[in-house]
Design a protein around this motif. Structure first.
Motif, short mmCIF file in Angstrom:
data_model
loop_
_atom_site.label_atom_id
_atom_site.label_comp_id
_atom_site.label_asym_id
_atom_site.label_seq_id
_atom_site.Cartn_x
_atom_site.Cartn_y
_atom_site.Cartn_z
N VAL A 1 -29.78 19.54 8.55
CA VAL A 1 -29.35 20.86 8.08
C VAL A 1 -27.85 20.91 7.83
O VAL A 1 -27.37 21.70 7.01
CB VAL A 1 -29.76 21.98 9.06
N ASN A 2 -27.11 20.05 8.50
CA ASN A 2 -25.66 20.02 8.33
C ASN A 2 -25.15 18.69 7.78
O ASN A 2 -23.96 18.40 7.83
CB ASN A 2 -24.96 20.34 9.64
N VAL A 3 -26.06 17.87 7.26
CA VAL A 3 -25.70 16.58 6.64
C VAL A 3 -26.42 16.48 5.31
O VAL A 3 -27.65 16.53 5.26
CB VAL A 3 -26.10 15.39 7.54
N ALA A 4 -25.66 16.34 4.23
CA ALA A 4 -26.23 16.36 2.88
C ALA A 4 -27.12 15.14 2.63
O ALA A 4 -26.97 14.10 3.27
CB ALA A 4 -25.10 16.41 1.86
N GLN B 1 -20.33 27.77 4.66
CA GLN B 1 -20.70 27.17 5.94
C GLN B 1 -22.06 26.48 5.82
O GLN B 1 -22.95 26.94 5.12
CB GLN B 1 -20.80 28.26 7.01
N SER B 2 -22.22 25.39 6.52
CA SER B 2 -23.55 24.79 6.65
C SER B 2 -24.20 25.31 7.92
O SER B 2 -23.52 25.77 8.85
CB SER B 2 -23.45 23.27 6.71
N MET B 3 -25.53 25.26 7.95
CA MET B 3 -26.25 25.68 9.15
C MET B 3 -25.86 24.80 10.33
O MET B 3 -25.54 23.62 10.16
CB MET B 3 -27.76 25.57 8.93
N LYS B 4 -25.92 25.37 11.52
CA LYS B 4 -25.63 24.61 12.73
C LYS B 4 -26.90 24.55 13.58
O LYS B 4 -27.49 25.57 13.91
CB LYS B 4 -24.49 25.26 13.51
N PRO B 5 -27.31 23.34 13.95
CA PRO B 5 -28.47 23.24 14.85
C PRO B 5 -28.08 23.64 16.27
O PRO B 5 -26.93 23.46 16.68
CB PRO B 5 -28.84 21.76 14.77
N PHE B 6 -29.03 24.18 17.00
CA PHE B 6 -28.77 24.58 18.38
C PHE B 6 -30.06 24.43 19.18
O PHE B 6 -31.16 24.69 18.68
CB PHE B 6 -28.28 26.03 18.45
N VAL B 7 -29.92 24.00 20.43
CA VAL B 7 -31.06 23.76 21.31
C VAL B 7 -30.85 24.49 22.63
O VAL B 7 -29.74 24.49 23.17
CB VAL B 7 -31.24 22.25 21.59
N GLY C 1 -33.48 25.48 16.98
CA GLY C 1 -33.22 26.49 15.97
C GLY C 1 -31.95 26.17 15.21
O GLY C 1 -31.30 25.14 15.42
N VAL C 2 -31.59 27.07 14.29
CA VAL C 2 -30.37 26.91 13.50
C VAL C 2 -29.61 28.24 13.48
O VAL C 2 -30.19 29.31 13.68
CB VAL C 2 -30.66 26.47 12.05
N ILE C 3 -28.29 28.13 13.23
CA ILE C 3 -27.41 29.30 13.19
C ILE C 3 -26.65 29.30 11.88
O ILE C 3 -26.16 28.27 11.43
CB ILE C 3 -26.38 29.27 14.34
N CYS C 4 -26.54 30.48 11.28
CA CYS C 4 -25.66 30.69 10.14
C CYS C 4 -24.56 31.66 10.56
O CYS C 4 -24.86 32.81 10.93
CB CYS C 4 -26.43 31.26 8.95
N PHE C 5 -23.31 31.22 10.52
CA PHE C 5 -22.17 32.06 10.84
C PHE C 5 -21.53 32.59 9.56
O PHE C 5 -21.63 31.95 8.50
CB PHE C 5 -21.12 31.27 11.62
N PRO C 6 -20.87 33.73 9.63
CA PRO C 6 -20.12 34.20 8.46
C PRO C 6 -19.11 33.14 8.03
O PRO C 6 -18.48 32.49 8.87
CB PRO C 6 -19.44 35.47 8.95
N SER C 7 -18.95 32.96 6.72
CA SER C 7 -18.01 31.95 6.23
C SER C 7 -16.58 32.25 6.65
O SER C 7 -15.78 31.33 6.84
CB SER C 7 -18.11 31.85 4.70
N ASN C 8 -16.26 33.53 6.79
CA ASN C 8 -14.89 33.92 7.18
C ASN C 8 -14.84 34.40 8.63
O ASN C 8 -14.13 35.33 8.97
CB ASN C 8 -14.38 35.02 6.25
N ILE C 9 -15.61 33.73 9.47
CA ILE C 9 -15.76 34.21 10.84
C ILE C 9 -14.41 34.25 11.57
O ILE C 9 -13.55 33.39 11.41
CB ILE C 9 -16.76 33.32 11.61
N GLY D 1 -21.45 39.73 7.51
CA GLY D 1 -20.88 40.05 8.82
C GLY D 1 -21.83 39.91 9.98
O GLY D 1 -21.70 40.63 10.98
N PHE D 2 -22.79 38.96 9.88
CA PHE D 2 -23.79 38.78 10.93
C PHE D 2 -23.84 37.31 11.34
O PHE D 2 -23.46 36.41 10.59
CB PHE D 2 -25.18 39.20 10.45
N VAL D 3 -24.37 37.09 12.52
CA VAL D 3 -24.80 35.75 12.93
C VAL D 3 -26.32 35.72 12.75
O VAL D 3 -27.04 36.50 13.39
CB VAL D 3 -24.43 35.46 14.40
N VAL D 4 -26.80 34.87 11.86
CA VAL D 4 -28.22 34.84 11.51
C VAL D 4 -28.84 33.56 12.06
O VAL D 4 -28.29 32.46 11.88
CB VAL D 4 -28.41 34.93 9.99
N VAL D 5 -29.98 33.69 12.73
CA VAL D 5 -30.61 32.54 13.39
C VAL D 5 -32.07 32.42 13.00
O VAL D 5 -32.71 33.40 12.57
CB VAL D 5 -30.49 32.66 14.93
#
Length: 747
Positions: free
Chosen positions: A455-458, A489-495, A507-515, A553-557
């Motif tokens: 998810v975070n590696v092309a 931003q690329s998705m971030k994996p989380f366990v 799961g994965v997390i999407c943070f705002p690009s301008n966080i 303006g959200f953290v989306v998971v």
């Protein structure tokens, strides 16, 4: 930002033409919204055009020694040929050559998107290429660069469709007999003398014979006496059909849980002079229709699958055509369910064997079944999951398969490709690199083009040798420079741990690009807890709805909780007669753990949205976990499993339909609603009947509950499309950001 597209207009309406710096009558938060909406609209319309080589599709030559593929580039499409022997890549064509030739033909004017290449475009030796352009076919000589229009001879071809009924026919393998259905009974015609004999006599319109299968020696004919049940209707009304003044009623045949299914009884008909008829000694088949028959090499016996409608028993049965007896070769039983959609059987008549998949030992694995000796031996085993079968070589006695969870320390959902012998020995890992793989084999299985990413590696694309997985060459590397340039931003994996404190939840997390780590951001979960699969992305995602929502303006998971597929049988079993759970206890723990690591994610403001089964899940989050989830958008949800389609719901909620169906219905518990809710439904949903959502609305109204309701005229199974997604975002802006959304009607 001046790039305006049709998709942007659908999403933004009048806003699309505004510049962020222009004066507006709204509060500062609205101005920020406008900037954010403009950014995501811009990226939605440009990312796909500027991110290159996310996938490649190899088209192999007839000798399987080379292939061509098309790649995207800044200057347009380019076509390359790869020689698997020399591992050399050669450019053979590009859009410039195609357009120069095409636009020189009779004053025509083409653009790159007009030109369509197909799998059969290139001639052997790559001396010419054929392509479609504006409904016409052309051929370009790549040596002389001469273009000519090609007559499409396919328009004179046709396909003959044979329908069941009085025209159903079947020629025996020895060409002597013609079996056919007439007036609901089976007849046999001797092709040598033209004489016919009636094999069955008791067929009628309610119990008709059909579904014929010949034995290889032409001595036996399998047929069925079938009671055909037509599904009852469900209805929708199209409210806004042009040029009408009345709603248009649409009816569909639709099986719901508990409805009676068609059933059949199996018979064997002998072609000997006596034309003996034998009813097989077993109860009628009342689930999944007449089974596919697999005769042994000597034609004396045959094998077939028999799953029970309860989904708690699966058998491979062997029948004796000479006397009508049957015996169970495989008889699997489960206290919960057998995932029938993932049961694999490959029958090997020459060796009297079957390759069979089962979760009987806790994970989905492959077994070798011998129908003569009645033995079942494991081929694969371990705490990992077989995900698919690519090929079975009965001569070399090898299986090419996909699996996940074999590599320790790696995401257990990542798919890798393997080869193994029938004996369970000589396991070869063809794709050892970390990542989620998609291997496209050459037709002869000597080579493969492997594309893999995280998810975070092309993505990376390579050519490998399929005998041992050796990498032969790199083919392409995806180009995501545009994402970096635009700070996407690329998705971030989380366990995090599940409710049992032991099991890892991914799961994965999407943070705002301008966080801004000094601020606090509401959390939105994108949920789909359907037990038929897992749903968290494992491949690289360049830009999608989750990230565009995060940029408001959200953290989306997104999370795969317990009860979803592709892990252990115990992990999956949680869903059995328990769809109401939806893995929500695991999801809440995961979100809390995520917020502990990223403290700017605010667990006091958590929203959730989902479509279809996700619509059921998102509303369930408010009904049963309102202390955690504060706002939900539920689209076309299957809120009551008695209303939704039969095969899906009986697989997980069981058969017969019991009281637990009602007890887990969102309709039943609508009075529990707390928090903010938006319901979305398409009025012409052919997947989940719209009344599933309307009954929730009715129960909410009767309970005097506040909620928002959006019905989309003419729409099918949908989240509301561009309009519905905009309404969803506005909903979360209002109730999680606590900001008044843009007044779209004032723009």
């Amino acid at each position: 930002m001046k790039i305006i597209t049709f998709c942007m207009l659908l999403c933004l309406g009048p806003l699309a033409g505004l510049k962020a710096q222009e004066k507006n009558p709204y509060q500062p938060e609205t101005k920020d919204q406008m900037k954010a909406y403009q950014r995501i609209a811009f990226l939605d319309s440009t990312v796909s055009k500027n991110v290159y080589n996310m996938d490649i599709k190899p088209v192999w030559s007839k000798d399987n020694l080379s292939f061509w593929y098309s790649r995207s580039a800044k200057d347009g499409r380019e076509v390359y040929r790869v020689d698997a022997i020399t591992q050399k890549k050669t450019k053979i064509l590009d859009d410039r050559v195609l357009l120069t030739a095409a636009n020189g033909l009779g004053g025509a004017h083409f653009i790159p998107s007009d030109i369509v290449l197909t799998d059969s475009s290139f001639s052997e030796g790559f001396s010419s290429v054929r392509f479609m352009a504006k409904g016409k076919r052309y051929q370009l000589d790549l040596r002389e660069h001469k273009l000519m229009e090609v007559q499409d001879n396919r328009k004179n071809s046709y396909r003959r469709n044979l329908k069941r009924g009085d025209t159903t026919i079947g020629i025996s393998p020895n060409r002597k007999w013609l079996a056919y259905i007439k007036e609901n009974n089976i007849y046999l015609k001797d092709q040598t003398n033209g004489k016919s004999v009636q094999l069955s006599t008791d067929g009628n319109s309610e119990l008709a014979y059909g579904e014929l299968t010949w034995a290889p020696n032409s001595e036996y004919l399998i047929g069925y006496k079938i009671k055909n049940i037509v599904a009852k209707h469900v209805y929708t009304v199209l409210s806004s059909v042009p040029n009408t003044s009345r709603g248009e009623l649409v009816s569909r045949n639709y099986f719901q849980p508990g409805d009676e299914n068609s059933s059949c009884e199996m018979y064997v008909f002998n072609t000997s002079p006596a034309h003996k008829v034998i009813k097989m000694n077993m109860p009628k088949i009342d689930f999944e229709g007449p089974p596919e028959i697999h005769f042994t090499a000597d034609s004396k016996k045959f094998l077939f699958n028999r799953p029970d409608r309860t989904r708690q028993r699966f058998r491979i049965i062997q029948g004796d055509a000479s006397n009508g007896t049957v015996e169970d070769i495989v008889d699997e039983k489960s206290n919960t369910f057998i995932f029938l959609w993932r049961v694999y059987t490959q029958f090997l008549p020459k060796s009297n064997e079957v390759i069979w998949s089962s979760e009987k030992d806790g994970y989905r694995h492959l077994y070798l079944v011998n129908s003569i000796h009645k033995t079942i031996k494991p081929i694969t085993e371990g705490n990992w999951v077989v995900r698919g079968i690519d090929s079975v070589d009965a001569v070399k006695r090898e299986i090419w398969f996909q699996a996940s969870g074999m590599n320790k320390g790696e995401d257990p959902y990542n798919i890798h490709y393997y080869r193994i012998s029938f004996s369970g020995k000589n396991l070869v890992d063809l794709t050892p690199e970390i990542g989620n793989h998609k291997l496209k084999y050459s037709p002869d299985f000597k080579y493969g083009v492997d594309s893999y990413s995280q998810v975070n590696v092309a993505p990376v694309h390579k050519l490998l040798r399929a005998s041992d997985g050796k990498k032969l060459m790199n083919i392409e590397q995806s180009d995501i420079t545009y994402l970096t340039k635009n700070k996407v931003q690329s998705m971030k994996p989380f366990v995090a741990k599940a409710r049992d404190g032991l099991t890892d939840i991914y799961g994965v997390i999407c943070f705002p690009s301008n966080i801004d780590s000094t601020k606090s951001y509401p959390i939105i979960e994108n949920i789909y807890a359907g037990p038929h699969d897992s749903f968290v992305p494992k491949n690289f995602v360049s830009y999608g709805e989750m990230q565009s929502t995060a940029d408001l303006g959200f953290v989306v998971v997104q999370i795969d909780g317990m009860g979803t597929a592709n892990r252990s049988k115990a992990f999956h079993d949680l869903c059995w007669k328990n769809l109401v759970d939806a893995g929500l206890p695991d999801r809440m723990l995961w979100i809390k753990a995520m917020a502990k690591q990223y403290p700017y994610a605010d667990t006091a403001r958590v929203g959730i949205y989902g479509t279809s089964a996700g619509g059921q899940n998102s509303l369930g989050a408010l009904l049963f976990h309102s202390d955690f989830y504060k706002a939900a958008v539920s689209s076309c949800g299957c809120h009551d499993n008695r209303i939704d389609k039969q095969p899906w719901n009986e697989q997980w909620m069981g058969y017969p339909v019991g009281k637990h169906y009602e007890e887990q219905s969102n309709v039943t518990h609508a009075s529990n609603l707390k928090g903010r809710l938006m319901l979305i439904v398409g009025e012409n949903d052919a997947n989940v009947p719209p009344e599933s959502t309307y009954r929730v609305a009715d129960a909410l109204i009767k309970s005097n509950k506040d909620f928002e309701f959006l019905a989309i005229p003419g729409a099918g199974h949908t989240d509301g499309g561009a309009y519905g997604r905009r309404k969803k975002r506005d909903f979360f802006i209002r109730y999680l950001l606590n900001v008044t959304p843009i007044s779209w009607n004032s723009l």
